[in-house]
Scaffold this motif. Structure first.
Motif, PDB file in Angstrom:
ATOM      1  N   TYR A 144       0.847  -1.201   0.000  1.00 44.85           N
ATOM      2  CA  TYR A 144       0.000   0.000   0.000  1.00 44.85           C
ATOM      3  C   TYR A 144       0.882   1.252   0.000  1.00 44.85           C
ATOM      4  O   TYR A 144       1.834   1.357   0.764  1.00 44.85           O
ATOM      5  CB  TYR A 144      -0.913   0.016   1.223  1.00 44.85           C
ATOM      6  CG  TYR A 144      -2.001   1.066   1.129  1.00 44.85           C
ATOM      7  CD1 TYR A 144      -3.192   0.785   0.506  1.00 44.85           C
ATOM      8  CD2 TYR A 144      -1.809   2.341   1.638  1.00 44.85           C
ATOM      9  CE1 TYR A 144      -4.192   1.734   0.395  1.00 44.85           C
ATOM     10  CE2 TYR A 144      -2.797   3.307   1.534  1.00 44.85           C
ATOM     11  CZ  TYR A 144      -3.982   2.994   0.908  1.00 44.85           C
ATOM     12  OH  TYR A 144      -4.961   3.950   0.792  1.00 44.85           O
ATOM     13  N   GLY A 145       0.576   2.161  -0.881  1.00 34.77           N
ATOM     14  CA  GLY A 145       1.334   3.401  -0.984  1.00 34.77           C
ATOM     15  C   GLY A 145       2.440   3.345  -2.016  1.00 34.77           C
ATOM     16  O   GLY A 145       3.124   4.343  -2.231  1.00 34.77           O
ATOM     17  N   THR A 146       2.633   2.193  -2.659  1.00 38.68           N
ATOM     18  CA  THR A 146       3.654   2.083  -3.700  1.00 38.68           C
ATOM     19  C   THR A 146       3.259   2.994  -4.857  1.00 38.68           C
ATOM     20  O   THR A 146       2.214   2.801  -5.467  1.00 38.68           O
ATOM     21  CB  THR A 146       3.779   0.629  -4.199  1.00 38.68           C
ATOM     22  OG1 THR A 146       4.151  -0.199  -3.110  1.00 38.68           O
ATOM     23  CG2 THR A 146       4.813   0.518  -5.311  1.00 38.68           C
ATOM     24  N   PRO A 147       4.072   4.004  -5.138  1.00 40.65           N
ATOM     25  CA  PRO A 147       3.733   4.928  -6.218  1.00 40.65           C
ATOM     26  C   PRO A 147       4.365   4.507  -7.538  1.00 40.65           C
ATOM     27  O   PRO A 147       5.546   4.176  -7.583  1.00 40.65           O
ATOM     28  CB  PRO A 147       4.352   6.245  -5.749  1.00 40.65           C
ATOM     29  CG  PRO A 147       5.563   5.810  -4.981  1.00 40.65           C
ATOM     30  CD  PRO A 147       5.213   4.472  -4.371  1.00 40.65           C
ATOM     31  N   GLY A 148       3.596   4.471  -8.592  1.00 40.60           N
ATOM     32  CA  GLY A 148       4.104   4.208  -9.935  1.00 40.60           C
ATOM     33  C   GLY A 148       4.928   2.937 -10.052  1.00 40.60           C
ATOM     34  O   GLY A 148       5.796   2.671  -9.253  1.00 40.60           O
ATOM     35  N   ALA A 199       3.904  -0.216  -9.719  1.00 42.53           N
ATOM     36  CA  ALA A 199       3.405  -1.393  -9.004  1.00 42.53           C
ATOM     37  C   ALA A 199       2.792  -2.366 -10.004  1.00 42.53           C
ATOM     38  O   ALA A 199       2.231  -1.967 -11.023  1.00 42.53           O
ATOM     39  CB  ALA A 199       2.386  -0.999  -7.949  1.00 42.53           C
ATOM     40  N   ASP A 209      -1.805  -3.909  -7.507  1.00 34.43           N
ATOM     41  CA  ASP A 209      -2.348  -2.872  -8.392  1.00 34.43           C
ATOM     42  C   ASP A 209      -3.486  -3.473  -9.219  1.00 34.43           C
ATOM     43  O   ASP A 209      -3.299  -3.902 -10.343  1.00 34.43           O
ATOM     44  CB  ASP A 209      -1.263  -2.318  -9.302  1.00 34.43           C
ATOM     45  CG  ASP A 209      -1.783  -1.251 -10.252  1.00 34.43           C
ATOM     46  OD1 ASP A 209      -2.820  -0.636  -9.942  1.00 34.43           O
ATOM     47  OD2 ASP A 209      -1.149  -1.032 -11.302  1.00 34.43           O
ATOM     48  N   ASP A 241      -3.260   1.157 -12.624  1.00 35.04           N
ATOM     49  CA  ASP A 241      -2.748   2.524 -12.743  1.00 35.04           C
ATOM     50  C   ASP A 241      -1.312   2.679 -12.250  1.00 35.04           C
ATOM     51  O   ASP A 241      -0.757   3.774 -12.260  1.00 35.04           O
ATOM     52  CB  ASP A 241      -3.667   3.522 -12.033  1.00 35.04           C
ATOM     53  CG  ASP A 241      -3.690   3.355 -10.522  1.00 35.04           C
ATOM     54  OD1 ASP A 241      -3.073   2.408 -10.000  1.00 35.04           O
ATOM     55  OD2 ASP A 241      -4.349   4.185  -9.859  1.00 35.04           O
ATOM     56  N   ASP A 296      -0.200   2.234  -9.191  1.00 30.37           N
ATOM     57  CA  ASP A 296      -0.137   2.550  -7.764  1.00 30.37           C
ATOM     58  C   ASP A 296      -0.945   1.519  -6.975  1.00 30.37           C
ATOM     59  O   ASP A 296      -1.903   0.961  -7.480  1.00 30.37           O
ATOM     60  CB  ASP A 296      -0.759   3.929  -7.471  1.00 30.37           C
ATOM     61  CG  ASP A 296      -0.070   5.054  -8.209  1.00 30.37           C
ATOM     62  OD1 ASP A 296       1.151   4.984  -8.402  1.00 30.37           O
ATOM     63  OD2 ASP A 296      -0.770   6.007  -8.592  1.00 30.37           O
ATOM     64  N   ASP A 356      -3.251   1.719  -3.980  1.00 32.61           N
ATOM     65  CA  ASP A 356      -3.891   2.778  -3.209  1.00 32.61           C
ATOM     66  C   ASP A 356      -5.302   2.374  -2.782  1.00 32.61           C
ATOM     67  O   ASP A 356      -5.665   1.201  -2.852  1.00 32.61           O
ATOM     68  CB  ASP A 356      -3.905   4.076  -4.021  1.00 32.61           C
ATOM     69  CG  ASP A 356      -4.547   3.933  -5.397  1.00 32.61           C
ATOM     70  OD1 ASP A 356      -5.266   2.936  -5.639  1.00 32.61           O
ATOM     71  OD2 ASP A 356      -4.338   4.821  -6.234  1.00 32.61           O
ATOM     72  N   ASP A 381      -7.471   0.245  -5.103  1.00 31.01           N
ATOM     73  CA  ASP A 381      -7.144  -1.179  -5.142  1.00 31.01           C
ATOM     74  C   ASP A 381      -7.657  -1.895  -3.895  1.00 31.01           C
ATOM     75  O   ASP A 381      -8.194  -3.006  -3.983  1.00 31.01           O
ATOM     76  CB  ASP A 381      -5.627  -1.370  -5.273  1.00 31.01           C
ATOM     77  CG  ASP A 381      -5.080  -0.655  -6.490  1.00 31.01           C
ATOM     78  OD1 ASP A 381      -5.531  -0.961  -7.605  1.00 31.01           O
ATOM     79  OD2 ASP A 381      -4.219   0.226  -6.321  1.00 31.01           O
TER      80      ASP A 381
END
Length: 68
Positions: free
Chosen positions: A33-37, A39, A45, A49, A51, A53, A56
């Motif tokens: 959770y919170g993994t940006p770009g 994933a 994911d 997208d 991320d 978040d 998901d």
């Protein structure tokens, strides 16, 4: 067990490919959770997208407990 980008998953939310959406899958979402770009589906994911978040997490919770 895990689809590539061109296929729809057989069991949406089943991140570990064991045929059901359970605590293991929820744990994966929470771990990433919170993994940006960048994933992947395997990291949680679910909407593609890049991320992991709230979207998901909501998707997984909507199918939590489902067996496929």
């Amino acid at each position: 067990g895990v689809p590539d980008e061109c296929e729809a998953p057989d069991c949406p939310g089943d991140l570990d490919g064991d045929g059901d959406v359970d605590l293991s899958d929820l744990g994966t979402i929470l771990a990433f959770y919170g993994t940006p770009g960048g994933a992947t589906y395997e990291q949680g994911d679910l909407d593609g997208d890049g991320d992991v978040d709230l979207s998901d997490l909501a998707t997984l919770l909507a199918v939590y407990g489902v067996s496929c």
